[in-house]
Design a protein around this motif. Sequence first.
Motif, PDB file in Angstrom:
ATOM      1  N   GLU A 295       1.736   9.701  -5.443  1.00  0.00           N
ATOM      2  CA  GLU A 295       0.612   8.762  -5.394  1.00  0.00           C
ATOM      3  C   GLU A 295      -0.697   9.489  -5.089  1.00  0.00           C
ATOM      4  O   GLU A 295      -1.750   9.149  -5.645  1.00  0.00           O
ATOM      5  CB  GLU A 295       0.902   7.670  -4.374  1.00  0.00           C
ATOM      6  CG  GLU A 295       2.043   6.755  -4.817  1.00  0.00           C
ATOM      7  CD  GLU A 295       2.379   5.672  -3.818  1.00  0.00           C
ATOM      8  OE1 GLU A 295       2.640   4.536  -4.246  1.00  0.00           O
ATOM      9  OE2 GLU A 295       2.386   5.962  -2.597  1.00  0.00           O
ATOM     10  N   ARG A 300       0.337   5.906 -10.489  1.00  0.00           N
ATOM     11  CA  ARG A 300       0.182   4.483 -10.187  1.00  0.00           C
ATOM     12  C   ARG A 300       1.366   3.713 -10.745  1.00  0.00           C
ATOM     13  O   ARG A 300       1.804   3.965 -11.872  1.00  0.00           O
ATOM     14  CB  ARG A 300      -1.127   3.938 -10.785  1.00  0.00           C
ATOM     15  CG  ARG A 300      -2.378   4.581 -10.204  1.00  0.00           C
ATOM     16  CD  ARG A 300      -2.554   4.207  -8.732  1.00  0.00           C
ATOM     17  NE  ARG A 300      -3.731   4.841  -8.155  1.00  0.00           N
ATOM     18  CZ  ARG A 300      -3.705   5.977  -7.468  1.00  0.00           C
ATOM     19  NH1 ARG A 300      -2.539   6.620  -7.297  1.00  0.00           N
ATOM     20  NH2 ARG A 300      -4.806   6.496  -6.953  1.00  0.00           N
ATOM     21  N   PHE A 301       1.856   2.774  -9.974  1.00  0.00           N
ATOM     22  CA  PHE A 301       3.004   1.974 -10.398  1.00  0.00           C
ATOM     23  C   PHE A 301       2.556   0.582 -10.822  1.00  0.00           C
ATOM     24  O   PHE A 301       1.543   0.070 -10.348  1.00  0.00           O
ATOM     25  CB  PHE A 301       4.024   1.878  -9.259  1.00  0.00           C
ATOM     26  CG  PHE A 301       4.560   3.211  -8.824  1.00  0.00           C
ATOM     27  CD1 PHE A 301       5.495   3.882  -9.605  1.00  0.00           C
ATOM     28  CD2 PHE A 301       4.108   3.819  -7.657  1.00  0.00           C
ATOM     29  CE1 PHE A 301       5.976   5.117  -9.221  1.00  0.00           C
ATOM     30  CE2 PHE A 301       4.584   5.045  -7.264  1.00  0.00           C
ATOM     31  CZ  PHE A 301       5.535   5.711  -8.045  1.00  0.00           C
ATOM     32  N   LYS A 302       3.333  -0.022 -11.717  1.00  0.00           N
ATOM     33  CA  LYS A 302       2.989  -1.359 -12.212  1.00  0.00           C
ATOM     34  C   LYS A 302       3.017  -2.382 -11.093  1.00  0.00           C
ATOM     35  O   LYS A 302       2.169  -3.268 -11.022  1.00  0.00           O
ATOM     36  CB  LYS A 302       3.968  -1.780 -13.316  1.00  0.00           C
ATOM     37  CG  LYS A 302       3.838  -1.007 -14.615  1.00  0.00           C
ATOM     38  CD  LYS A 302       4.696  -1.632 -15.708  1.00  0.00           C
ATOM     39  CE  LYS A 302       6.168  -1.654 -15.308  1.00  0.00           C
ATOM     40  NZ  LYS A 302       7.015  -2.162 -16.427  1.00  0.00           N
ATOM     41  N   ASP A 303       4.003  -2.276 -10.229  1.00  0.00           N
ATOM     42  CA  ASP A 303       4.150  -3.236  -9.138  1.00  0.00           C
ATOM     43  C   ASP A 303       5.053  -2.631  -8.074  1.00  0.00           C
ATOM     44  O   ASP A 303       5.542  -1.501  -8.205  1.00  0.00           O
ATOM     45  CB  ASP A 303       4.712  -4.580  -9.644  1.00  0.00           C
ATOM     46  CG  ASP A 303       5.992  -4.413 -10.450  1.00  0.00           C
ATOM     47  OD1 ASP A 303       6.823  -3.541 -10.091  1.00  0.00           O
ATOM     48  OD2 ASP A 303       6.177  -5.157 -11.434  1.00  0.00           O
ATOM     49  N   HIS A 305       8.032  -3.416  -7.269  1.00  0.00           N
ATOM     50  CA  HIS A 305       9.424  -3.230  -7.693  1.00  0.00           C
ATOM     51  C   HIS A 305       9.595  -1.919  -8.458  1.00  0.00           C
ATOM     52  O   HIS A 305      10.599  -1.216  -8.278  1.00  0.00           O
ATOM     53  CB  HIS A 305       9.870  -4.421  -8.542  1.00  0.00           C
ATOM     54  CG  HIS A 305      10.006  -5.689  -7.769  1.00  0.00           C
ATOM     55  ND1 HIS A 305      11.053  -5.913  -6.897  1.00  0.00           N
ATOM     56  CD2 HIS A 305       9.219  -6.792  -7.715  1.00  0.00           C
ATOM     57  CE1 HIS A 305      10.910  -7.113  -6.333  1.00  0.00           C
ATOM     58  NE2 HIS A 305       9.808  -7.658  -6.812  1.00  0.00           N
ATOM     59  N   GLN A 306       8.638  -1.578  -9.299  1.00  0.00           N
ATOM     60  CA  GLN A 306       8.735  -0.302 -10.003  1.00  0.00           C
ATOM     61  C   GLN A 306       8.639   0.857  -9.018  1.00  0.00           C
ATOM     62  O   GLN A 306       9.363   1.849  -9.130  1.00  0.00           O
ATOM     63  CB  GLN A 306       7.640  -0.176 -11.065  1.00  0.00           C
ATOM     64  CG  GLN A 306       7.802   1.088 -11.907  1.00  0.00           C
ATOM     65  CD  GLN A 306       6.626   1.356 -12.819  1.00  0.00           C
ATOM     66  OE1 GLN A 306       5.482   1.367 -12.370  1.00  0.00           O
ATOM     67  NE2 GLN A 306       6.900   1.566 -14.110  1.00  0.00           N
ATOM     68  N   ARG A 307       7.745   0.733  -8.048  1.00  0.00           N
ATOM     69  CA  ARG A 307       7.607   1.773  -7.028  1.00  0.00           C
ATOM     70  C   ARG A 307       8.912   1.942  -6.260  1.00  0.00           C
ATOM     71  O   ARG A 307       9.351   3.066  -5.995  1.00  0.00           O
ATOM     72  CB  ARG A 307       6.474   1.396  -6.068  1.00  0.00           C
ATOM     73  CG  ARG A 307       6.171   2.436  -4.988  1.00  0.00           C
ATOM     74  CD  ARG A 307       5.031   1.940  -4.106  1.00  0.00           C
ATOM     75  NE  ARG A 307       4.579   2.950  -3.179  1.00  0.00           N
ATOM     76  CZ  ARG A 307       5.117   3.180  -1.975  1.00  0.00           C
ATOM     77  NH1 ARG A 307       6.166   2.441  -1.569  1.00  0.00           N
ATOM     78  NH2 ARG A 307       4.627   4.123  -1.185  1.00  0.00           N
TER      79      ARG A 307
END
Length: 446
Positions: A295, A300-303, A305-307
Amino acid sequence: MELLDRITDYLIDNELKLATAESCTAGLIVSELARVAGSGQSIDCGLGVYSPQSKNRYLGVSFDTIERYGLTSEAVASEMAAGALANNDADVALANTGIAGPNPGDDDTPIGTVCFAWAFRHAGDHYDYCETRRFDGTRNEVRLAAAHYALERLPHYHGLCLDAASSGNDNQSSRHAEQRAIGSQLYARGTIDPGHEVERRRDFLCRAMAESGQQALVLGISGGVDSTVAGRLAQLAVEKRREQGEPATFIAMRLPYGEQQDADDADRALAFIEPDEVLDVNIQDASDSVLMALESGGMRFKDAHQRDFVLGNIKARQRMTAQYAVAGARSGLVIGTDQAAEALMGFFTKHGDGACDVAPLTGLTKQQVRRLGAQLDAPESLVHKAPTADLESLAPQKLDEEAMGVSYAEIDAFLEDREVSNQAFETIVRTYRATAHKRQLPRAPD
């Protein structure tokens, strides 16, 4: 040559790539076809597989099938063709197994008896067909006649394949062929003798140590049935090595991420396994540091849950990093707990829990792993524990079956060549295809 010219033209005209798995003809099909100039563009490979061991090793033919039906059988020929099709870049596979002479088979199968199988891959589906024929003549006359017959019948069965695909009438046959082919590739067997399997897989670990010159086995213990069974096999293996006068140690590892919710199960597993050594390595700081570094580097993650999903795979890879560090320091082999059910669904992290040096549970269904656990007298609470990967921080102790969308009972039925529901079949095959990259070596340029 007329037959060979005709089949070569047929393969080229229909853009078919051929693989063969030959027992009694021992490569003669490919050899004959190669007499035609230009035939090479339609030949992928030819395998000569005489022994039961080679049929199993290179084609995934089940020893159970060989024992039940005999080497000269359509069942064995079918699994040979399925293995040749699945393991190679081919659209059609020809297989045969038989008795060319000069003596009858061990089961008095007459000289000249040959079992054939033709397997096709079309539009993502598999189709297979079998025949048994008897040929007259000397040994080599039988072999040549069988090789030519296999080629002669190829257009006929390819036509049946195309008709079935266009009409949908043979969809059930296609499904069954694909199901059987997948099970063969994962070395799944419908029945096992738990006592025999315990000894066979323990001895496999002993041989792996002897052949590699390594002196230790390393395995992370989670508290689930797979690591419990693999761990006990490892301890039995090193004890046998020591009885043989060789240095050997089993190092079990606790690898929690922070506080493990089912830590009591891991403790119970270790008490049952009785490993030589136990190392406790908490992977939370290392895992979180990797995520934070990503990070900080701009990831960057979509949300959320993806993270969390990405973090879960980081956890799995950190656990394997720790195990390989120990193995490197102690001259050891890392044990994997992958079995046929997880291999089928690709339910493992690539280069995480999917990375290992030896995989003693290969080919076992989930229920068969439980049977080995019972054979070893593992605690019933661990043998029958509902499996969970426990990688998602937002969904702790999430059941494997919930994540996969299909039950282990259905997965086991698929692997054992039993009937499954349409929904289960579609889910399993779709997932198997999507996760193919996890079961393959890294791709290289053609």
